[in-house]
Design an enzyme around this catalytic site. Structure first.
Site, PDB file in Angstrom:
ATOM      1  N   HIS A  52       0.863  -1.181   0.000  1.00  0.00           N
ATOM      2  CA  HIS A  52       0.000   0.000   0.000  1.00  0.00           C
ATOM      3  C   HIS A  52       0.901   1.233   0.000  1.00  0.00           C
ATOM      4  CE1 HIS A  52      -3.815  -1.985   1.878  1.00  0.00           C
ATOM      5  NE2 HIS A  52      -3.199  -2.802   1.035  1.00  0.00           N
ATOM      6  N   GLU A  54       0.884   3.894   1.748  1.00  0.00           N
ATOM      7  CA  GLU A  54       1.281   4.320   3.094  1.00  0.00           C
ATOM      8  C   GLU A  54       2.444   3.488   3.633  1.00  0.00           C
ATOM      9  OE1 GLU A  54      -1.849   3.509   1.973  1.00  0.00           O
ATOM     10  OE2 GLU A  54      -3.342   4.278   3.382  1.00  0.00           O
ATOM     11  N   CYS A  82      -6.506   1.831   5.720  1.00  0.00           N
ATOM     12  CA  CYS A  82      -7.064   0.549   6.161  1.00  0.00           C
ATOM     13  C   CYS A  82      -6.474   0.195   7.531  1.00  0.00           C
ATOM     14  CB  CYS A  82      -6.739  -0.534   5.139  1.00  0.00           C
ATOM     15  SG  CYS A  82      -4.979  -0.980   5.086  1.00  0.00           S
ATOM     16  N   CYS A  85      -2.576  -0.257   7.440  1.00  0.00           N
ATOM     17  CA  CYS A  85      -1.860   1.015   7.321  1.00  0.00           C
ATOM     18  C   CYS A  85      -2.033   1.863   8.576  1.00  0.00           C
ATOM     19  CB  CYS A  85      -2.333   1.767   6.091  1.00  0.00           C
ATOM     20  SG  CYS A  85      -1.862   0.927   4.549  1.00  0.00           S
TER      21      CYS A  85
END
Length: 152
Positions: A52, A54, A82, A85
């Site tokens: 991801h 992040e 999410c 993260c």
């Protein structure tokens, strides 16, 4: 244009890059003093569920600074983080998170879970959601609409 909007617009450009590469259009910018890092989702590219935007930024910021604590950093991301993260953001001790669209299916700033603002975590950070919310939500909605129509 505010600083938050400026960095979130840059994150939207990165999200568009992710989409062109076949990934969900999520982009992020991390600002820590003079250090400005950018990333986009690369789950498909890397074949890695943890890739991801992040997470990629937190890893790169720690590598460059030589420390996992990023207590002066602000993370700008196009979609509500999410659970994975959000947990990493709390663990990295970020000062602030700014995001655009809410994630009603998996968001961890109150949409589904409340990791970022939970009084049960060992770190408190400032969270600003809904910056450029309409534009960031539309970017995601267009992506998934195209995917749905292609699947039919």
């Amino acid at each position: 244009m505010t600083t938050d909007e400026m960095y979130l617009r840059r994150a939207m450009e990165l999200a568009a890059d992710a989409e062109r590469a076949g990934d969900v259009p999520i982009g992020a910018v991390l600002v820590d003093g003079d250090l400005v890092l950018v990333a986009k989702n690369e789950k498909e590219l890397r074949r890695d569920a943890t890739a991801h935007a992040e997470i990629l930024l937190l890893r790169e910021a720690a590598r460059r600074s030589g420390a996992w604590r990023l207590s002066d950093a602000t993370l700008y991301v196009t979609k509500e983080p999410c659970v994975m993260c959000a947990g990493a953001i709390v663990a990295a001790r970020l000062k602030r998170v700014v995001y655009g669209a809410k994630d009603p299916k998996g968001g961890a700033d109150g949409s589904v879970f409340d990791v970022l603002r939970s009084p049960k975590t060992n770190h408190r950070l400032e969270v600003t959601g809904g910056v450029l919310e309409r534009e960031t939500a539309e970017q995601l909605q267009r992506f998934f609409a195209v995917r749905r129509s292609a699947a039919q």
